[in-house]
Design an enzyme around this catalytic site. Structure first.
Site, PDB file in Angstrom:
ATOM      1  N   GLY A   1      11.964 -75.548  30.869  1.00 25.47           N
ATOM      2  CA  GLY A   1      12.120 -75.425  32.407  1.00 25.47           C
ATOM      3  C   GLY A   1      10.912 -75.258  32.781  1.00 25.47           C
ATOM      4  O   GLY A   1      10.178 -74.467  32.306  1.00 25.47           O
TER       5      GLY A   1
ATOM      6  N   GLN B   1       5.649 -71.210  39.742  1.00 20.71           N
ATOM      7  CA  GLN B   1       5.120 -71.131  38.498  1.00 20.71           C
ATOM      8  C   GLN B   1       3.652 -71.883  38.283  1.00 20.71           C
ATOM      9  O   GLN B   1       2.864 -71.649  37.684  1.00 20.71           O
ATOM     10  CB  GLN B   1       5.811 -71.463  37.102  1.00 20.71           C
ATOM     11  CG  GLN B   1       7.035 -70.562  37.148  1.00 20.71           C
ATOM     12  CD  GLN B   1       7.800 -70.718  35.913  1.00 20.71           C
ATOM     13  OE1 GLN B   1       8.670 -71.543  35.869  1.00 20.71           O
ATOM     14  NE2 GLN B   1       7.363 -69.784  34.689  1.00 20.71           N
TER      15      GLN B   1
ATOM     16  N   CYS C   1       9.275 -66.129  29.227  1.00 21.04           N
ATOM     17  CA  CYS C   1       8.812 -67.019  30.520  1.00 21.04           C
ATOM     18  C   CYS C   1       7.580 -67.521  30.307  1.00 21.04           C
ATOM     19  O   CYS C   1       6.623 -66.640  29.896  1.00 21.04           O
ATOM     20  CB  CYS C   1       9.134 -66.014  31.720  1.00 21.04           C
ATOM     21  SG  CYS C   1       8.531 -66.769  33.269  1.00 21.04           S
ATOM     22  N   LEU C   2       7.180 -68.571  30.737  1.00 18.15           N
ATOM     23  CA  LEU C   2       5.941 -69.089  30.632  1.00 18.15           C
ATOM     24  C   LEU C   2       5.146 -68.100  31.568  1.00 18.15           C
ATOM     25  O   LEU C   2       3.724 -68.246  31.109  1.00 18.15           O
ATOM     26  CB  LEU C   2       5.622 -70.727  31.229  1.00 18.15           C
ATOM     27  CG  LEU C   2       6.551 -71.520  30.379  1.00 18.15           C
ATOM     28  CD1 LEU C   2       6.488 -72.784  30.947  1.00 18.15           C
ATOM     29  CD2 LEU C   2       5.835 -71.631  28.888  1.00 18.15           C
TER      30      LEU C   2
ATOM     31  N   HIS D   1      17.470 -68.813  35.184  1.00 18.46           N
ATOM     32  CA  HIS D   1      16.037 -68.588  35.060  1.00 18.46           C
ATOM     33  C   HIS D   1      15.212 -69.370  36.245  1.00 18.46           C
ATOM     34  O   HIS D   1      14.472 -68.416  36.885  1.00 18.46           O
ATOM     35  CB  HIS D   1      15.560 -68.866  33.803  1.00 18.46           C
ATOM     36  CG  HIS D   1      14.317 -68.143  33.252  1.00 18.46           C
ATOM     37  ND1 HIS D   1      14.038 -67.178  32.574  1.00 18.46           N
ATOM     38  CD2 HIS D   1      13.138 -68.860  34.007  1.00 18.46           C
ATOM     39  CE1 HIS D   1      12.551 -67.165  32.266  1.00 18.46           C
ATOM     40  NE2 HIS D   1      12.074 -67.895  33.013  1.00 18.46           N
ATOM     41  N   GLU D   2      15.573 -70.619  35.991  1.00 18.07           N
ATOM     42  CA  GLU D   2      14.658 -71.269  37.199  1.00 18.07           C
ATOM     43  C   GLU D   2      14.972 -70.931  38.516  1.00 18.07           C
ATOM     44  O   GLU D   2      14.128 -70.841  39.460  1.00 18.07           O
ATOM     45  CB  GLU D   2      14.601 -72.868  36.613  1.00 18.07           C
ATOM     46  CG  GLU D   2      14.376 -73.347  35.464  1.00 18.07           C
ATOM     47  CD  GLU D   2      13.089 -72.626  35.029  1.00 18.07           C
ATOM     48  OE1 GLU D   2      12.180 -72.387  35.571  1.00 18.07           O
ATOM     49  OE2 GLU D   2      13.058 -72.727  33.649  1.00 18.07           O
TER      50      GLU D   2
ATOM     51  N   HIS E   1      13.077 -67.808  39.950  1.00 20.48           N
ATOM     52  CA  HIS E   1      11.785 -68.267  40.168  1.00 20.48           C
ATOM     53  C   HIS E   1      11.702 -68.468  41.773  1.00 20.48           C
ATOM     54  O   HIS E   1      10.887 -68.149  42.466  1.00 20.48           O
ATOM     55  CB  HIS E   1      11.191 -69.040  39.284  1.00 20.48           C
ATOM     56  CG  HIS E   1      10.555 -68.671  37.971  1.00 20.48           C
ATOM     57  ND1 HIS E   1       9.715 -67.744  37.882  1.00 20.48           N
ATOM     58  CD2 HIS E   1      11.065 -69.324  36.716  1.00 20.48           C
ATOM     59  CE1 HIS E   1       9.513 -67.664  36.425  1.00 20.48           C
ATOM     60  NE2 HIS E   1      10.119 -68.387  35.745  1.00 20.48           N
TER      61      HIS E   1
HETATM   62 ZN    ZN Z   1      10.118 -68.322  33.706  1.00 20.13          ZN
END
Ligand code: ZN
Length: 187
Positions: A50, A55, A97-98, A139-140, A143
């Site tokens: 995702g 991000q 998380c990225l 999670h998304e 963000h």
């Molecule tokens: Zn994340």
């Protein structure tokens, strides 16, 4: 052609801002459509399951998801202006998380969510999620509200074991591999 955008990391102010609603007219803008293609490209390159617009330093309420879990394939899809219409239950989640590279942590999530929004053509969409998919949606969504999982997590730690590192290769959320190792360790 879609291109890979740079993923920004914790400490960058955009990750801490509440993202703005996308206006319907924006859907007609080729640059906005290109942006969605870029988000998929960036998610696949990371790789992740995702990715949310903040991000890649774009403060709009957009996220993309593409994941297979035990039950089903979810995606690839984009949700614009998402909202949860149902949140229920509680589950433990282990997430990465990225935008917080190399780390994982433990937190609680809703067990089941229903997410509505629109797709890239403006059509109404609804995604019901449990398990990994449900946690990914949450999670998304976080963000888009300027929240990182580390704000809610306990025991934030570097991924050390092979299983943890393998799990991180699939971030944005998860860790099937971490969970199964946890089971092994406690057995
Ligand atoms: Zn994340």
């Amino acid at each position: 052609m879609p291109y890979i955008r740079q993923i920004i990391e914790d400490g960058h102010p955009t990750l801490r801002k509440v993202a703005k609603k996308v206006r319907l007219e924006e859907l007609d803008d080729p640059l906005f459509q290109q942006f969605i293609d870029d988000m998929f490209e960036t998610m696949y390159a990371a790789p992740g399951i995702g990715l949310a617009a903040p991000q890649v330093n774009v403060g709009k309420r957009v996220f993309v998801v593409d994941l297979d879990d035990d039950d089903d394939a979810h995606g690839p899809f984009v949700v614009i202006n998402p909202k949860f219409t149902v949140t229920e239950g509680e589950v433990e989640s282990i997430e990465g998380c990225l935008s917080v590279p190399g780390k994982i942590g433990d937190l609680k999530r809703y067990e089941r969510v229903v997410c509505t929004g629109i797709d890239r053509s403006g059509k109404k969409v609804e995604h019901e999620g449990t398990g990994l998919f449900g946690r990914c949606l949450q999670h998304e969504m976080d963000h888009l509200d300027g929240i990182l999982y580390v704000d809610k997590a306990q025991n934030i730690r570097p991924a050390v074991t092979e299983a943890e590192k393998a799990a991180l290769a699939q971030v944005e959320v998860q860790p099937e591999a971490v969970e199964s190792e946890a089971e092994t360790l406690s057995a």
